[in-house]
Write a protein that holds these residues in place. Sequence first.
Motif, mmCIF file in Angstrom:
data_model
loop_
_atom_site.group_PDB
_atom_site.id
_atom_site.type_symbol
_atom_site.label_atom_id
_atom_site.label_comp_id
_atom_site.label_asym_id
_atom_site.label_seq_id
_atom_site.Cartn_x
_atom_site.Cartn_y
_atom_site.Cartn_z
ATOM 1 N N SER A 85 5.786 -1.111 -4.435
ATOM 2 C CA SER A 85 4.351 -1.245 -4.697
ATOM 3 C C SER A 85 3.917 -0.029 -5.506
ATOM 4 O O SER A 85 4.700 0.917 -5.693
ATOM 5 C CB SER A 85 3.562 -1.320 -3.382
ATOM 6 O OG SER A 85 3.762 -0.135 -2.614
ATOM 7 N N ARG A 86 2.700 -0.051 -5.989
ATOM 8 C CA ARG A 86 2.193 1.124 -6.702
ATOM 9 C C ARG A 86 2.216 2.335 -5.772
ATOM 10 O O ARG A 86 2.035 2.203 -4.565
ATOM 11 C CB ARG A 86 0.767 0.886 -7.195
ATOM 12 C CG ARG A 86 0.662 -0.082 -8.355
ATOM 13 C CD ARG A 86 -0.783 -0.250 -8.791
ATOM 14 N NE ARG A 86 -0.907 -1.139 -9.937
ATOM 15 C CZ ARG A 86 -0.805 -0.746 -11.193
ATOM 16 N NH1 ARG A 86 -0.585 0.541 -11.468
ATOM 17 N NH2 ARG A 86 -0.934 -1.607 -12.177
ATOM 18 N N PHE A 87 2.397 3.502 -6.327
ATOM 19 C CA PHE A 87 2.474 4.701 -5.508
ATOM 20 C C PHE A 87 1.204 4.887 -4.692
ATOM 21 O O PHE A 87 1.260 5.245 -3.504
ATOM 22 C CB PHE A 87 2.700 5.935 -6.394
ATOM 23 C CG PHE A 87 2.691 7.221 -5.603
ATOM 24 C CD1 PHE A 87 3.803 7.622 -4.886
ATOM 25 C CD2 PHE A 87 1.544 8.006 -5.561
ATOM 26 C CE1 PHE A 87 3.781 8.784 -4.133
ATOM 27 C CE2 PHE A 87 1.514 9.169 -4.813
ATOM 28 C CZ PHE A 87 2.641 9.569 -4.104
ATOM 29 N N THR A 88 0.053 4.646 -5.299
ATOM 30 C CA THR A 88 -1.200 4.849 -4.578
ATOM 31 C C THR A 88 -1.335 3.861 -3.411
ATOM 32 O O THR A 88 -1.890 4.204 -2.368
ATOM 33 C CB THR A 88 -2.397 4.699 -5.523
ATOM 34 O OG1 THR A 88 -2.254 3.492 -6.299
ATOM 35 C CG2 THR A 88 -2.494 5.895 -6.463
ATOM 36 N N THR A 89 -0.831 2.648 -3.583
ATOM 37 C CA THR A 89 -0.852 1.669 -2.483
ATOM 38 C C THR A 89 0.036 2.138 -1.351
ATOM 39 O O THR A 89 -0.337 2.056 -0.174
ATOM 40 C CB THR A 89 -0.372 0.291 -2.980
ATOM 41 O OG1 THR A 89 -1.215 -0.137 -4.052
ATOM 42 C CG2 THR A 89 -0.399 -0.732 -1.864
ATOM 43 N N TRP A 90 1.212 2.624 -1.691
ATOM 44 C CA TRP A 90 2.154 3.146 -0.698
ATOM 45 C C TRP A 90 1.566 4.346 0.031
ATOM 46 O O TRP A 90 1.621 4.430 1.257
ATOM 47 C CB TRP A 90 3.449 3.528 -1.411
ATOM 48 C CG TRP A 90 4.507 4.145 -0.548
ATOM 49 C CD1 TRP A 90 5.344 3.500 0.328
ATOM 50 C CD2 TRP A 90 4.855 5.535 -0.485
ATOM 51 N NE1 TRP A 90 6.187 4.407 0.924
ATOM 52 C CE2 TRP A 90 5.916 5.662 0.440
ATOM 53 C CE3 TRP A 90 4.374 6.680 -1.132
ATOM 54 C CZ2 TRP A 90 6.496 6.891 0.742
ATOM 55 C CZ3 TRP A 90 4.949 7.902 -0.836
ATOM 56 C CH2 TRP A 90 6.004 8.005 0.091
ATOM 57 N N ALA A 91 0.965 5.273 -0.721
ATOM 58 C CA ALA A 91 0.403 6.476 -0.117
ATOM 59 C C ALA A 91 -0.802 6.163 0.763
ATOM 60 O O ALA A 91 -1.017 6.804 1.806
ATOM 61 C CB ALA A 91 0.007 7.471 -1.210
ATOM 62 N N LEU A 132 -3.121 4.785 8.415
ATOM 63 C CA LEU A 132 -2.484 4.988 9.721
ATOM 64 C C LEU A 132 -3.084 6.188 10.439
ATOM 65 O O LEU A 132 -3.458 6.110 11.619
ATOM 66 C CB LEU A 132 -0.978 5.177 9.547
ATOM 67 C CG LEU A 132 -0.210 5.579 10.816
ATOM 68 C CD1 LEU A 132 -0.325 4.485 11.869
ATOM 69 C CD2 LEU A 132 1.254 5.869 10.491
ATOM 70 N N GLU A 133 -3.189 7.322 9.736
ATOM 71 C CA GLU A 133 -3.712 8.534 10.361
ATOM 72 C C GLU A 133 -5.170 8.362 10.764
ATOM 73 O O GLU A 133 -5.580 8.813 11.844
ATOM 74 C CB GLU A 133 -3.565 9.720 9.412
ATOM 75 C CG GLU A 133 -2.130 10.143 9.122
ATOM 76 C CD GLU A 133 -1.409 10.659 10.356
ATOM 77 O OE1 GLU A 133 -2.090 11.033 11.340
ATOM 78 O OE2 GLU A 133 -0.163 10.685 10.342
ATOM 79 N N VAL A 148 3.196 12.006 3.218
ATOM 80 C CA VAL A 148 3.573 11.475 1.904
ATOM 81 C C VAL A 148 4.580 12.394 1.224
ATOM 82 O O VAL A 148 5.591 11.935 0.679
ATOM 83 C CB VAL A 148 2.329 11.291 1.011
ATOM 84 C CG1 VAL A 148 2.751 11.017 -0.436
ATOM 85 C CG2 VAL A 148 1.463 10.155 1.528
ATOM 86 N N LEU A 149 4.320 13.691 1.260
ATOM 87 C CA LEU A 149 5.227 14.631 0.605
ATOM 88 C C LEU A 149 6.603 14.631 1.258
ATOM 89 O O LEU A 149 7.630 14.740 0.585
ATOM 90 C CB LEU A 149 4.627 16.040 0.637
ATOM 91 C CG LEU A 149 3.361 16.239 -0.205
ATOM 92 C CD1 LEU A 149 2.841 17.670 -0.066
ATOM 93 C CD2 LEU A 149 3.626 15.917 -1.670
#
Length: 223
Positions: free
Chosen positions: A105-111, A117-118, A94-95
């Motif tokens: 999308s909202r940042f939290t949704t994107w993150a 995935l991981e 993410v960083l």
Amino acid sequence: MLTPGAGATVGRVEPAREPATDAHLPLDVVSRSWVDDLGLPPGRRDEAVARLHAYLLRVARFELRRRRVAFRSVPRGELDDLAVQAADDALVAVLRKLPTYRGASRFTTWAAKFAILEASVKARRRTWHGREIMFEPEVWDRFAGSASASAGVEHSEQLNAIRDGIRVALTPHQREILVAAALNDVPIDVLADRLGTTRGAIYKTLHDARRNLRAHLAKMEAV
């Protein structure tokens, strides 16, 4: 809390100087706050990083619980370790990808997508841990033989043509990869890990194998 290795890695990740957001997609207040806080220099962004890691850990734990049926025998403590590892890797991703966040999308949704995935990758690897991976092309022979017994004449001929194509049109490496991935359902990331290569290399081998096999079958049909 980050593992020691992840903490050191996060410290080396350069903050995003100018988040690359699209002017036509203004960020909501919460997403803007995340982006601004995480874009601060190391030290000043630590509180935001800790909050983000805690959020990603919750997402990873949820994803692993959702997949719990796939590894019922895995101890709970080991699952929690997998969740922490997934959150660590997702945080670093993410960083590093923060400048690419466009606000669709909202940042939290994107993150959260990174944590999912991981966690998925680690779940697949743990599921296949210790399991034998069959690479032998003879696996296809057994499959084709048993399928032909219950298939019609036309379908049986197609199976035999594919079997012959696997034998003569593919390299030994292509045969191994195709058998493992297509017949034994070995996940690509697990296969890459076992063979000491990359996902990209496995996909390239599968692409070449399928191309060669299609060319061989087309040639046979033209005869």
